[in-house]
Design a protein around this motif. Structure first.
Motif, PDB file in Angstrom:
ATOM      1  N   GLN A  44       0.856  -1.192   0.000  1.00 48.67           N
ATOM      2  CA  GLN A  44       0.000   0.000   0.000  1.00 48.67           C
ATOM      3  C   GLN A  44       0.892   1.243   0.000  1.00 48.67           C
ATOM      4  O   GLN A  44       1.825   1.343   0.800  1.00 48.67           O
ATOM      5  CB  GLN A  44      -0.923   0.010   1.226  1.00 48.67           C
ATOM      6  N   VAL A  61       0.760  -8.657   4.792  1.00 46.52           N
ATOM      7  CA  VAL A  61       0.765 -10.080   4.434  1.00 46.52           C
ATOM      8  C   VAL A  61      -0.650 -10.616   4.203  1.00 46.52           C
ATOM      9  O   VAL A  61      -1.611 -10.162   4.838  1.00 46.52           O
ATOM     10  CB  VAL A  61       1.494 -10.897   5.539  1.00 46.52           C
ATOM     11  N   ARG A  62      -0.782 -11.542   3.282  1.00 47.99           N
ATOM     12  CA  ARG A  62      -2.006 -12.310   3.051  1.00 47.99           C
ATOM     13  C   ARG A  62      -1.608 -13.761   2.894  1.00 47.99           C
ATOM     14  O   ARG A  62      -0.506 -14.067   2.442  1.00 47.99           O
ATOM     15  CB  ARG A  62      -2.706 -11.880   1.741  1.00 47.99           C
ATOM     16  N   ASN A 117       5.619  -4.635   9.046  1.00 51.13           N
ATOM     17  CA  ASN A 117       5.043  -4.706  10.397  1.00 51.13           C
ATOM     18  C   ASN A 117       5.801  -5.748  11.210  1.00 51.13           C
ATOM     19  O   ASN A 117       6.034  -6.861  10.734  1.00 51.13           O
ATOM     20  CB  ASN A 117       3.567  -5.095  10.321  1.00 51.13           C
ATOM     21  N   SER A 119       5.892  -7.741  14.902  1.00 51.49           N
ATOM     22  CA  SER A 119       5.224  -8.065  16.164  1.00 51.49           C
ATOM     23  C   SER A 119       6.242  -8.077  17.298  1.00 51.49           C
ATOM     24  O   SER A 119       7.422  -8.363  17.076  1.00 51.49           O
ATOM     25  CB  SER A 119       4.597  -9.460  16.083  1.00 51.49           C
ATOM     26  N   ASP A 179       3.307   2.284  15.150  1.00 52.46           N
ATOM     27  CA  ASP A 179       2.053   1.987  14.459  1.00 52.46           C
ATOM     28  C   ASP A 179       0.875   2.215  15.408  1.00 52.46           C
ATOM     29  O   ASP A 179       1.045   2.121  16.621  1.00 52.46           O
ATOM     30  CB  ASP A 179       2.092   0.497  14.064  1.00 52.46           C
ATOM     31  N   ARG A 203      -6.032   4.605  12.353  1.00 51.83           N
ATOM     32  CA  ARG A 203      -7.180   4.928  11.509  1.00 51.83           C
ATOM     33  C   ARG A 203      -8.463   5.112  12.295  1.00 51.83           C
ATOM     34  O   ARG A 203      -9.419   5.708  11.796  1.00 51.83           O
ATOM     35  CB  ARG A 203      -7.345   3.919  10.375  1.00 51.83           C
ATOM     36  N   GLU A 239      -9.621   7.862   3.821  1.00 55.32           N
ATOM     37  CA  GLU A 239     -10.540   7.325   2.818  1.00 55.32           C
ATOM     38  C   GLU A 239     -11.165   8.383   1.929  1.00 55.32           C
ATOM     39  O   GLU A 239     -11.720   8.059   0.885  1.00 55.32           O
ATOM     40  CB  GLU A 239     -11.647   6.504   3.504  1.00 55.32           C
ATOM     41  N   TYR A 258      -7.351   4.168   1.543  1.00 57.72           N
ATOM     42  CA  TYR A 258      -8.084   3.826   0.327  1.00 57.72           C
ATOM     43  C   TYR A 258      -8.251   5.016  -0.605  1.00 57.72           C
ATOM     44  O   TYR A 258      -8.453   4.835  -1.800  1.00 57.72           O
ATOM     45  CB  TYR A 258      -9.450   3.237   0.667  1.00 57.72           C
TER      46      TYR A 258
HETATM   47  P1  C2E Z   1      -2.022  -2.183  10.362  1.00 58.59           P
HETATM   48  O1  C2E Z   1      -0.535  -2.325  10.410  1.00 58.59           O
HETATM   49  O2  C2E Z   1      -2.632  -1.066  11.153  1.00 58.59           O
HETATM   50  O3  C2E Z   1      -2.365  -2.088   8.814  1.00 58.59           O
HETATM   51  C1  C2E Z   1      -3.344  -1.258   8.257  1.00 58.59           C
HETATM   52  C2  C2E Z   1      -4.579  -2.036   7.894  1.00 58.59           C
HETATM   53  O4  C2E Z   1      -5.573  -1.086   7.451  1.00 58.59           O
HETATM   54  C3  C2E Z   1      -4.397  -2.993   6.729  1.00 58.59           C
HETATM   55  O5  C2E Z   1      -5.266  -4.097   6.945  1.00 58.59           O
HETATM   56  C4  C2E Z   1      -4.882  -2.180   5.542  1.00 58.59           C
HETATM   57  O6  C2E Z   1      -5.308  -2.973   4.455  1.00 58.59           O
HETATM   58  C5  C2E Z   1      -6.028  -1.433   6.155  1.00 58.59           C
HETATM   59  N1  C2E Z   1      -6.321  -0.184   5.477  1.00 58.59           N
HETATM   60  C6  C2E Z   1      -5.491   0.548   4.699  1.00 58.59           C
HETATM   61  N2  C2E Z   1      -6.089   1.653   4.253  1.00 58.59           N
HETATM   62  C7  C2E Z   1      -7.345   1.649   4.762  1.00 58.59           C
HETATM   63  C8  C2E Z   1      -8.446   2.541   4.673  1.00 58.59           C
HETATM   64  O7  C2E Z   1      -8.399   3.604   4.036  1.00 58.59           O
HETATM   65  N3  C2E Z   1      -9.571   2.198   5.349  1.00 58.59           N
HETATM   66  C9  C2E Z   1      -9.657   1.065   6.062  1.00 58.59           C
HETATM   67  N4  C2E Z   1     -10.813   0.793   6.702  1.00 58.59           N
HETATM   68  N5  C2E Z   1      -8.633   0.190   6.196  1.00 58.59           N
HETATM   69  C10 C2E Z   1      -7.484   0.494   5.536  1.00 58.59           C
HETATM   70  P2  C2E Z   1      -4.722  -5.569   6.783  1.00 58.59           P
HETATM   71  O8  C2E Z   1      -3.841  -5.663   5.588  1.00 58.59           O
HETATM   72  O9  C2E Z   1      -5.917  -6.457   6.870  1.00 58.59           O
HETATM   73  O10 C2E Z   1      -3.802  -5.734   8.067  1.00 58.59           O
HETATM   74  C11 C2E Z   1      -4.393  -5.759   9.338  1.00 58.59           C
HETATM   75  C12 C2E Z   1      -3.330  -5.830  10.418  1.00 58.59           C
HETATM   76  O11 C2E Z   1      -2.614  -7.079  10.343  1.00 58.59           O
HETATM   77  C13 C2E Z   1      -2.258  -4.760  10.288  1.00 58.59           C
HETATM   78  O12 C2E Z   1      -2.721  -3.566  10.811  1.00 58.59           O
HETATM   79  C14 C2E Z   1      -1.135  -5.388  11.088  1.00 58.59           C
HETATM   80  O13 C2E Z   1      -1.335  -5.171  12.474  1.00 58.59           O
HETATM   81  C15 C2E Z   1      -1.298  -6.875  10.794  1.00 58.59           C
HETATM   82  N6  C2E Z   1      -0.347  -7.266   9.750  1.00 58.59           N
HETATM   83  C16 C2E Z   1      -0.492  -7.158   8.404  1.00 58.59           C
HETATM   84  N7  C2E Z   1       0.615  -7.598   7.769  1.00 58.59           N
HETATM   85  C17 C2E Z   1       1.482  -7.969   8.739  1.00 58.59           C
HETATM   86  C18 C2E Z   1       2.821  -8.488   8.716  1.00 58.59           C
HETATM   87  O14 C2E Z   1       3.445  -8.667   7.672  1.00 58.59           O
HETATM   88  N8  C2E Z   1       3.392  -8.773   9.935  1.00 58.59           N
HETATM   89  C19 C2E Z   1       2.755  -8.560  11.118  1.00 58.59           C
HETATM   90  N9  C2E Z   1       3.393  -8.853  12.257  1.00 58.59           N
HETATM   91  N10 C2E Z   1       1.504  -8.061  11.175  1.00 58.59           N
HETATM   92  C20 C2E Z   1       0.877  -7.772  10.001  1.00 58.59           C
END
Ligand code: C2E
Ligand code: CA
Ligand code: CA
Ligand code: CA
Length: 279
Positions: A44, A61-62, A117, A119, A179, A203, A239, A258
């Motif tokens: 992103q 990550v997905r 990110n 942990s 973060d 957010r 957004e 977004y």
């Molecule tokens: P985060 O680090 O706070 O990541 C931001 C999340 O907000 C991401 O969800 C992203 O897709 C979403 N997001 C971005 N822009 C917007 C927006 O405009 N509106 C809304 N409503 N959401 C938005 P995602 O990808 O589902 O990740 C969720 C959480 O999972 C992340 O929160 C992070 O805590 C964790 N995560 C994701 N990737 C990794 C990783 O590689 N390693 C670790 N340890 N944690 C991860």
């Protein structure tokens, strides 16, 4: 969450309600997924607010699961943290991100700084620093191309070992961000102890902008706090245009959300946001 069918896995439930059996099954599934390279990164963009230019990318990550399709991180990161699998998963994520930076470079593109990110469990011991050194060397990348996003709760523990580790990352030239700033149970004391570059406004505060006066006061305060401490500030979850305008007025440095783009697969990210490097 109460009536999970026999073939439902824990990641359809909260990790707290999943049975021990489900958790074990999912843990094994994750190990298998790691072996089979089922984890992928989406990227992103982060944009500089005043210039509108690309300012970085966050790797998210997905799990591209053979039966379940793209699984979101909220569905498996908590279990990975509890079981310690996050260390292996985190290494995989770091390696994919670094390989991607090298690929973009080799394609003649200007690669953005890559935020990963991290942990809390990854910051115990010296795995992460070793993994980072190895990945940077393997792909001939500089440490300044990496940014680590860490959460407040971890940093707050004021754990001596963690502070030493963060100082080391910083001295290597890696950027460090907090973060979800403002959501943890935090005191502000740690901000002066740590070599932080950026605060990331969560957010949940951005969502109420521009209308909610409390959220607007919080974002303004975080921006002033960051700047007074010599840090940059980015807002996540932006957004719409009104949110962008208010954040610009408030002096925020960068935005992500977004409004600019959803997280994208690497090729789509490159097509939309990367330019050829000047030769
Ligand atoms: P985060 O680090 O706070 O990541 C931001 C999340 O907000 C991401 O969800 C992203 O897709 C979403 N997001 C971005 N822009 C917007 C927006 O405009 N509106 C809304 N409503 N959401 C938005 P995602 O990808 O589902 O990740 C969720 C959480 O999972 C992340 O929160 C992070 O805590 C964790 N995560 C994701 N990737 C990794 C990783 O590689 N390693 C670790 N340890 N944690 C991860
Ligand atoms: Ca999500
Ligand atoms: Ca993040
Ligand atoms: Ca967040």
């Amino acid at each position: 969450a109460k009536n999970q069918g026999r073939n439902r896995y824990a990641f359809y439930t909260s990790d707290l309600t999943a049975s021990a059996h489900q958790r074990l099954e999912m843990e094994n599934d994750m190990r298998r997924g790691l072996e089979r390279n089922e984890f992928v990164l989406h990227y992103q963009p982060k944009l500089d607010l005043s210039s509108g230019k690309l300012d970085g990318a966050e790797a998210l990550v997905r799990w591209n699961h053979p039966q379940r399709g793209m699984v979101e991180p909220d569905q498996f990161i908590p279990l990975a943290e509890e079981t310690g699998l996050i260390v292996d998963l985190g290494r995989t994520i770091l390696n994919i991100a670094c390989a991607q930076l090298a690929q973009w470079r080799d394609q003649g593109l200007t690669a953005p700084r890559m935020a990963i990110n991290v942990s809390g469990a990854q910051l115990i011991g010296d795995h992460l620093v070793n993994d980072i050194r190895r990945a940077l060397a393997k792909h001939s990348l500089s440490a300044s191309q990496l940014e680590l996003e860490i959460t407040e709760d971890f940093v707050m523990n004021q754990n001596r070992e963690a502070i030493v580790l963060l100082d080391l990352f910083s001295s290597m030239g890696i950027h460090l961000s907090i973060d979800d700033f403002g959501t943890g149970y935090s005191s502000l004391a740690y901000l002066k102890e740590l070599p932080l570059d950026t605060l990331k406004i969560d957010r949940s505060f951005v969502a109420g902008l521009p209308g909610n006066h409390h959220d607007a006061a919080i974002s303004q305060t975080i921006i002033v706090l960051a700047h007074n401490l010599g840090m940059a500030v980015i807002a996540e979850g932006v957004e719409n245009e009104l949110q962008r305008e208010l954040l610009l007025e408030q002096g925020c440095d960068s935005i992500q959300g977004y409004l600019v783009s959803r997280p994208l697969p690497a090729d789509e990210f490159a097509n939309a946001f990367l330019r050829r490097a000047p030769s």
